[in-house]
Design an enzyme around this catalytic site. Sequence first.
Site, mmCIF file in Angstrom:
data_model
loop_
_atom_site.group_PDB
_atom_site.id
_atom_site.type_symbol
_atom_site.label_atom_id
_atom_site.label_comp_id
_atom_site.label_asym_id
_atom_site.label_seq_id
_atom_site.Cartn_x
_atom_site.Cartn_y
_atom_site.Cartn_z
ATOM 1 N N LYS A 151 -3.747 -0.414 -8.375
ATOM 2 C CA LYS A 151 -3.722 -1.871 -8.527
ATOM 3 C C LYS A 151 -4.353 -2.335 -9.834
ATOM 4 C CE LYS A 151 -2.186 -4.281 -6.399
ATOM 5 N NZ LYS A 151 -0.789 -4.634 -6.768
ATOM 6 N N GLN A 177 -5.558 -8.858 -2.372
ATOM 7 C CA GLN A 177 -5.585 -7.848 -1.300
ATOM 8 C C GLN A 177 -7.023 -7.528 -0.880
ATOM 9 O OE1 GLN A 177 -3.683 -7.650 -4.031
ATOM 10 N NE2 GLN A 177 -1.789 -6.534 -3.688
ATOM 11 N N ASP A 188 -1.426 4.727 -6.414
ATOM 12 C CA ASP A 188 0.003 4.556 -6.114
ATOM 13 C C ASP A 188 0.835 5.698 -6.663
ATOM 14 O OD1 ASP A 188 -1.154 1.668 -6.009
ATOM 15 O OD2 ASP A 188 0.732 1.667 -4.895
ATOM 16 N N GLY A 231 0.867 -1.170 0.000
ATOM 17 C CA GLY A 231 0.000 0.000 0.000
ATOM 18 C C GLY A 231 0.906 1.223 0.000
HETATM 19 O O1 MRU Z 1 0.665 -3.998 -4.543
HETATM 20 P P1 MRU Z 1 0.043 -3.257 -3.401
HETATM 21 O O2 MRU Z 1 -0.789 -4.101 -2.514
HETATM 22 O O3 MRU Z 1 1.071 -2.435 -2.651
HETATM 23 O O4 MRU Z 1 -0.933 -2.223 -4.109
HETATM 24 C C1 MRU Z 1 -1.701 -1.349 -3.331
HETATM 25 C C2 MRU Z 1 -2.644 -0.521 -4.116
HETATM 26 O O5 MRU Z 1 -2.694 -0.588 -5.323
HETATM 27 C C3 MRU Z 1 -3.465 0.473 -3.358
HETATM 28 O O6 MRU Z 1 -4.682 0.675 -3.998
HETATM 29 C C4 MRU Z 1 -2.706 1.813 -3.283
HETATM 30 O O7 MRU Z 1 -1.408 1.636 -2.811
HETATM 31 C C5 MRU Z 1 -3.394 2.791 -2.451
HETATM 32 S S1 MRU Z 1 -3.285 2.326 -0.754
HETATM 33 C C6 MRU Z 1 -3.914 3.478 0.225
#
Ligand code: MRU
Length: 341
Positions: free
Chosen positions: A240, A188, A229, A49
């Site tokens: 994601k 997730q 991200d 995240g």
């Molecule tokens: O691969 P991850 O689990 O780190 O991806 C997380 C995401 O895509 C979340 O939607 C993003 O980081 C926003 S978290 C507040």
Amino acid sequence: MQEDFKAIEFKDESLVLIDQRVLPGKLEYLTYRTSEDVAFAIKDMVVRGAPAIGGAAGYGIYFALKEAKGSWDAFIQKAERIRSSRPTAVNLMWAVDRMVEAVKKSGMDLVAARKEADSIVEEDIAMNHKMAKIGAKVIPQGARILTHCNTGALATCGWGTALGVIKQAFYDNKGIFVYADETRPRFQGARLTAWELCRAHIPSKLIPDSAAATLIRDGKVDLVMVGADRITTDGDVANKLGTFTLSVLCKEYGVPFYTVAPITTIDFNMKEGKDIPIEERDADEVKRPGGVLVAPEEMEVFNPAFDVTPHQNVTAIITDKGIVYPPFSMNIERIKNGEEL
Ligand code: MRU
């Protein structure tokens, strides 16, 4: 309001992280004391995240400073190792750059570095609560909300971005209902968002990612709310894998599509989404979910962890500086200049 768990905590000179790889089966905490181990925890997604990665990186840099024993070159080398542990979430680079700057300014002072790392965490929690209050205003009474991946307290230093807004709306008695995408291939949504929704007793259902199209077409979703991200100055949003698909569905069926992110997720040095580096992860995440082989061993895999939603598909970006509506480039520039929208 606060959760009764902390994904990130610093105590006894150690970084304590919930091991997000094993939830919801086990709620286990792992303890880290070196920069190398923090880089590994980020890469292997013990912590994940965008804002949570940034928070963990702050303490990783603190360890790097301790280990460097006064050598600037050794420190920078270790900092670089953390900076490159994952490529897409800009909060990571933002946190590392902020820490390196603080270390430089303080003449490599450990106390100052520790304070800076604490501030990153504290500020993130405060931004999340601010976004929750701002964002809850766009959620109508009785809204059925679809969300993707995990954007809650686990994905941040506390409370959450998109899921933080959703929780706020729930506690404001808006009578909401949440559809959580399972979010293949790392699940997730199923493992983490569902866990957070159940803990908070928010009315919700878990859905296979592909069920979103049917729900949206049938008018069963009032809005989609996701995290980010990296957001470019044009308003393109990396999030994601699967987020882009949802945005296309929303556009086709006239459903509002919101992304929620603190300004630490905006890359003010990047204009267009096509320039965002998209992480490609191991084939086994797709071929062997949960350790069970579900495809021929010799099959090749394309496994991008993120995709980019063009700003044309985004209704608004909810930030701690207010709600950004189109034209995004103009309004993101206003935020960059310190304005609150
Ligand atoms: O691969 P991850 O689990 O780190 O991806 C997380 C995401 O895509 C979340 O939607 C993003 O980081 C926003 S978290 C507040």
